[in-house]
Each structure stands twice: as C-alpha cells, then as structure tokens.
Motif scaffolding. Structure first.
Motif, PDB file in Angstrom:
ATOM      1  N   GLY A 132       0.794  -1.224   0.000  1.00  0.00           N
ATOM      2  CA  GLY A 132       0.000   0.000   0.000  1.00  0.00           C
ATOM      3  C   GLY A 132       0.826   1.273   0.000  1.00  0.00           C
ATOM      4  O   GLY A 132       0.277   2.375   0.120  1.00  0.00           O
ATOM      5  N   ASN A 133       2.140   1.147  -0.111  1.00  0.00           N
ATOM      6  CA  ASN A 133       2.988   2.351  -0.145  1.00  0.00           C
ATOM      7  C   ASN A 133       2.896   3.017  -1.522  1.00  0.00           C
ATOM      8  O   ASN A 133       2.934   2.333  -2.544  1.00  0.00           O
ATOM      9  N   THR A 134       2.811   4.351  -1.500  1.00  0.00           N
ATOM     10  CA  THR A 134       2.752   5.089  -2.777  1.00  0.00           C
ATOM     11  C   THR A 134       4.092   4.988  -3.502  1.00  0.00           C
ATOM     12  O   THR A 134       5.152   5.116  -2.889  1.00  0.00           O
ATOM     13  N   LEU A 135       4.016   4.732  -4.793  1.00  0.00           N
ATOM     14  CA  LEU A 135       5.233   4.652  -5.612  1.00  0.00           C
ATOM     15  C   LEU A 135       5.343   5.899  -6.476  1.00  0.00           C
ATOM     16  O   LEU A 135       4.335   6.403  -6.988  1.00  0.00           O
ATOM     17  N   SER A 136       6.540   6.401  -6.630  1.00  0.00           N
ATOM     18  CA  SER A 136       6.712   7.579  -7.491  1.00  0.00           C
ATOM     19  C   SER A 136       6.722   7.149  -8.957  1.00  0.00           C
ATOM     20  O   SER A 136       7.000   5.981  -9.273  1.00  0.00           O
ATOM     21  N   TRP A 137       6.416   8.062  -9.822  1.00  0.00           N
ATOM     22  CA  TRP A 137       6.412   7.764 -11.256  1.00  0.00           C
ATOM     23  C   TRP A 137       6.817   9.001 -12.030  1.00  0.00           C
ATOM     24  O   TRP A 137       6.767  10.118 -11.521  1.00  0.00           O
ATOM     25  N   LYS A 138       7.245   8.799 -13.266  1.00  0.00           N
ATOM     26  CA  LYS A 138       7.470   9.948 -14.139  1.00  0.00           C
ATOM     27  C   LYS A 138       7.122   9.552 -15.568  1.00  0.00           C
ATOM     28  O   LYS A 138       7.184   8.381 -15.938  1.00  0.00           O
ATOM     29  N   LYS A 139       6.753  10.522 -16.344  1.00  0.00           N
ATOM     30  CA  LYS A 139       6.339  10.285 -17.737  1.00  0.00           C
ATOM     31  C   LYS A 139       7.541   9.785 -18.532  1.00  0.00           C
ATOM     32  O   LYS A 139       8.662  10.258 -18.340  1.00  0.00           O
ATOM     33  N   ALA A 140       7.312   8.825 -19.407  1.00  0.00           N
ATOM     34  CA  ALA A 140       8.376   8.281 -20.258  1.00  0.00           C
ATOM     35  C   ALA A 140       7.968   8.488 -21.712  1.00  0.00           C
ATOM     36  O   ALA A 140       7.176   7.726 -22.253  1.00  0.00           O
ATOM     37  N   GLY A 141       8.439   9.587 -22.300  1.00  0.00           N
ATOM     38  CA  GLY A 141       8.049   9.882 -23.683  1.00  0.00           C
ATOM     39  C   GLY A 141       6.584  10.259 -23.747  1.00  0.00           C
ATOM     40  O   GLY A 141       5.951  10.585 -22.742  1.00  0.00           O
TER      41      GLY A 141
END
Ligand SMILES: [Zn+2]
Length: 501
Positions: free
Chosen positions: A83-92
């Motif tokens: 349930g831990n929030t994961l970071s993300w970033k846009k890829a293309g």
C-alpha cells in the motif's frame, strides 16, 4: 511412469503459479460527471525489477491514425503490495515509469481516462451509454503484451454490456483475453442497449447489439444480415471465430473491424428506404468481411503491431480497397442488389478517383503507406484515397484472372489461397512479393501490368479489363460510365454472368 507423472504435475503447478503471479487484472468503472471519465484499476504481479515502464498505445489497429490516447489519462497513482505510494514519471509521449523501490512483487495502478468523444476509435461515456476502445484505455507492459489479461467491468446499474471478449463463467461482467492484442481488438459497448434476434451461420452465433436504434423491421434486417454473413463465409469457406457481435454505438460516422466483432456507427435510420438500406448493408458487409481481409488475410506489417508508432504497410489498397470491392460482390451474391448496383458502385469509384489531381501524384501503394500523414481518405489534390482506387483495382484483378483462366478461377481463389497458406498454415501475413506470387499463380500469367496500376500513377486500361466481361468504360464531359457492349463473345458472356451472379 509414476515419477514422470509427478514431474508433469509439478511442471503444471509451476506454470499455473507463474501465470497467477504474473496475472494482470483490470477493473474499469464509468464515472458520470460534467467531464465523464472511466476509472481504471490495475493489479499486476510477478515483478523483480525496481522500475517498470507502462505504455498506452498511440493508435488502435484498424484506424491508421495516431490518436494521442495518452493525453486523456489523468490522476495516475501507483502503490506497492504493502500500500505504499510509488513515485512515477512520464516516459516519452505515451509511457510512464513506475519506481517500485522495495521491489514488491505486486503493483497496483489507478488512473482515469477522459471519455468524451463518440467514435469507434475513441472512449465515450454519457448518461445511458458508454463505449470503450481498449487501446485507448488500458496500459500495457512491453514485455507482457503476449500474456493473458483479465478485465472486470463495473457498469452503471441497469446497463448491459456487449463485447467480443470471452466471459469468465459464473463471474458477471468479467472477461479474459489471451493477450493484449486481443484485449485491444475487443471494444466494449455498454448502457441501455437493445439486442436484436440472433442467428447462426455454420453453427456459429451472430449477435447485433445497438444503442437506441430507430424504428425498423428487426427480423427482416437480421435475415438480410444473415444472408450477408453466409455469403461472405462461403467466399472463404471457413469461419474462424466462435461467435461474432456487431456493436451499434449510435449516430456518427465510421466502423472498425475486429477479430470477432465490429464497432459501427448505427441507428438504423436509413433502413426504411432502398438507397439507405443498401448503403447500410454495404457498410456492415465491409466491416464484417474485414475479419477475413485485414484481420486474418493481412499484410505482414499488420502484426505484431507497433503500438508506439503505428504499423505502416503499402498494401491498404488490398486490405481496405478489396474489402470495398467485396461489399459489392457480397451484397450481389446475397441477392440484395442488382448487377447494375455493382457496376454503379465501381463507376462511382472510378469517377471519384479519376477526377482528382492526386491521381497523377500518388500511387495506391504510396497512399497506403502515407495514410498516417495524409489522413484516411487523402486530400484529393496531392494524395488519393485507397477506398476509391482500391475497389477498382480489386475488380481489375478479378476480371484479369477470370479472362486468363477462361473463367475457371477468380479473385476469390486468391483470397482463399492467402487465407489457407498465410493465415492458417504459416500463421503470419504476406509480403508484397508473396501477394503478387499468389495472384500470378492463380492467374497463370505475369501480372506486371496490373501491379503497375497499384504501384505507379499509370492510368488503368479500363476498356481492356472491363472488356473481359463485355463491358465498356467511356468518359463523356469528364464523367466515367460503365456500360454493356451490344454483343459479347461466349467467354465475355460467361465472365459477366458469373462475376455478377
Ligand atoms: Zn475498412
């Protein structure tokens, strides 16, 4: 013997555990609001990497235009197994990196997809209807495109759901697809829908589900549709699916073919007059015949699909153009149109094509390849439409084969050979050279001149090719006309009779 059996059992459990660990399950819920959207939840497991790249396709097979589906994605949120929030970033343009820092084996994604356009290649949601074009809704992991996926649909209360996807027994609105190609190929229509009386062809059930159809004779319509399907199936001689569903999404323009379904703009509005009825039947025959021609009888480039860039082929004049040609042939053979209707269709195609300047600039093969930038119908000025030139090329090849074989073979033999040899035996598409080789083998002669009409801007010798059926093609004040010659020899007579039977 016993040891061997235990070994096989172990393998089975290992394989099934691996499959469940890697399982991907989507849950999709419509959310009605001022800006309607679908809420998506994805649960997927089997990970051992700390970063995962998800992507959403840039297009949907069957509609050869980049759609920018990624721009409709909102509120992406990722969590790990704890349930831990994961970071993300846009890829293309159409991808997202998810950083699974503690490398938990299961990851959950949630996101929304704005769904505001009623079109067969778009997502749409309104008070009592929704349409999902799956390529524009469900993210995939590149390495997992070939793995099975489960889809749970949560329709609004009182709605029903129609799709070509296989339902999971005893689980309402739950479906499975063997891979993402099939998921993306299976649109979903839901809402307050009407189902017309179903029928069988060769033991396979065929359904028609429609949103808000107008008043017309449902039974007569389905009887005619049965004739269309039966005639199309007789051309190829095999029905490769278990069931088939027409999804009538309501008003608008367009249809897209799928392996065991088609999504079509449909209200039935025009079914009460002959011209409108023939137009609708042509359209439905077209989308239906595509399940052969393009979904299974296909250029080699159209599978596996390049979901990021589009899959370019020089052969849409066959995949689209010949499918228009077969609309005419199927309706005629089903007894729904006259010989003159077929000739009028071809005459209109010749006229439309020959009256545009683009005919001197772009070949049918180049139009196929460049459709991604030129648009599905070309500009007319500098590019052409393979929907106009393609059906004429279909007729020319059919007439040429009939002439060279003394009417013993036809374009049907080419389509059947491609179906058997490439779809069924080799399980792949054909190259340009392979298509030419099959056509020349059936015709028994070189078709170099014919292929110049597809690959260059050389004007077809209409008089010669239509002359094989005792027909003439004339042009007066810029208008093309296909007419019957006063007299025909025995071969011309038999070709005309059999061609337009
Ligand atoms: Zn088409």
């Amino acid at each position: 013997m016993r040891l061997k059996r235990i070994f096989i059992l172990c393998l089975f459990f290992l394989a099934s555990n691996l499959a469940s660990a890697q399982e991907m399950t989507y849950t999709v819920s419509p959310v009605l609001s001022d800006t309607p959207y679908f809420h998506i939840e994805l649960s997927c497991g089997g990970f051992s990497a700390d970063s995962l790249q998800f992507s959403i396709p840039e297009w949907t097979p069957g509609y050869y235009q980049l759609m920018d589906y990624a721009s409709a994605v909102r509120n992406l949120h990722a969590t790990d197994a704890n349930g831990n929030t994961l970071s993300w970033k846009k890829a293309g343009k159409n991808g997202w990196w998810i950083y699974n820092k503690s490398v938990t084996p299961i990851v959950h994604l949630q996101y929304d997809v704005l769904s505001t356009k009623l079109f067969v290649a778009s997502n749409h949601l309104e008070a009592d209807q929704a349409f999902i074009s799956p390529a524009g809704m469900f993210m995939h992991l590149k390495a997992r495109v070939e793995q099975p996926v489960t889809l749970v649909v949560k329709p609004v209360s009182g709605w029903n759901v129609a799709t070509g996807l296989t339902p999971v027994p005893d689980k309402q609105y739950t479906y499975i697809a063997p891979d993402f190609d099939v998921l993306y190929d299976s649109p979903i229509l839901m809402g307050k829908l009407e189902t017309f009386p179903s029928f069988e062809v060769q033991g396979k059930p065929h359904h028609f589900v429609a949103y808000r159809p107008r008043e017309f004779d449902r039974a007569a319509f389905m009887k005619d549709l049965q004739k269309i399907i039966s005639t199309a199936a007789d051309i190829i001689g095999d029905i490769p699916y278990d069931n088939y569903t027409f999804l009538g999404i309501g008003p608008g323009m367009g249809g897209i073919e799928h392996l065991n379904s088609t999504a079509v703009s449909f209200t039935g509005n025009n079914l009460n007059n002959r011209e409108g009825k023939i137009g609708t039947y042509n359209f439905l025959a077209h989308e239906y015949f595509h399940h052969y021609n393009v979904k299974r009888i296909r250029p080699i480039e159209l599978g596996p699909f390049d979901y990021d860039h589009g899959s370019k082929t020089r052969l849409l004049w066959i995949s689209e153009g010949f499918t228009v040609y077969y609309e005419y042939i199927i309706l005629r053979r089903a007894g729904l149109t006259t010989q003159d209707d077929v000739l009028k269709g071809l005459q209109d195609n010749i006229h439309s094509y020959e009256s545009k300047p683009g005919r001197l600039i772009q070949s049918a093969a180049a139009a196929s390849y460049n459709t991604w930038s030129d648009g599905p119908f070309g500009s007319g000025d500098s590019s052409i439409s393979y929907y106009e030139k393609g059906p004429v090329l279909g007729a020319l090849l059919d007439l040429k084969i009939r002439h060279e074989t003394r009417n013993k073979r036809s374009l049907d033999d080419v389509m059947r050979a491609l179906y058997r040899e490439y779809y069924q035996d080799k399980k792949r598409g054909f190259t340009e050279a392979e298509f030419k080789a099959v056509a020349e083998r059936i015709a028994g002669v070189s078709l170099t001149e014919y292929f110049e009409y597809a690959n260059t801007v050389k004007m077809p010798d209409y008089k010669k090719y239509f002359g094989y059926a005792g027909l003439d093609v004339t042009v007066k004040d810029g208008s093309f006309a296909i007419t019957r010659k006063k007299s025909r020899n025995a071969l011309q007579e038999s070709i005309l009779k059999d061609w337009l039977r």
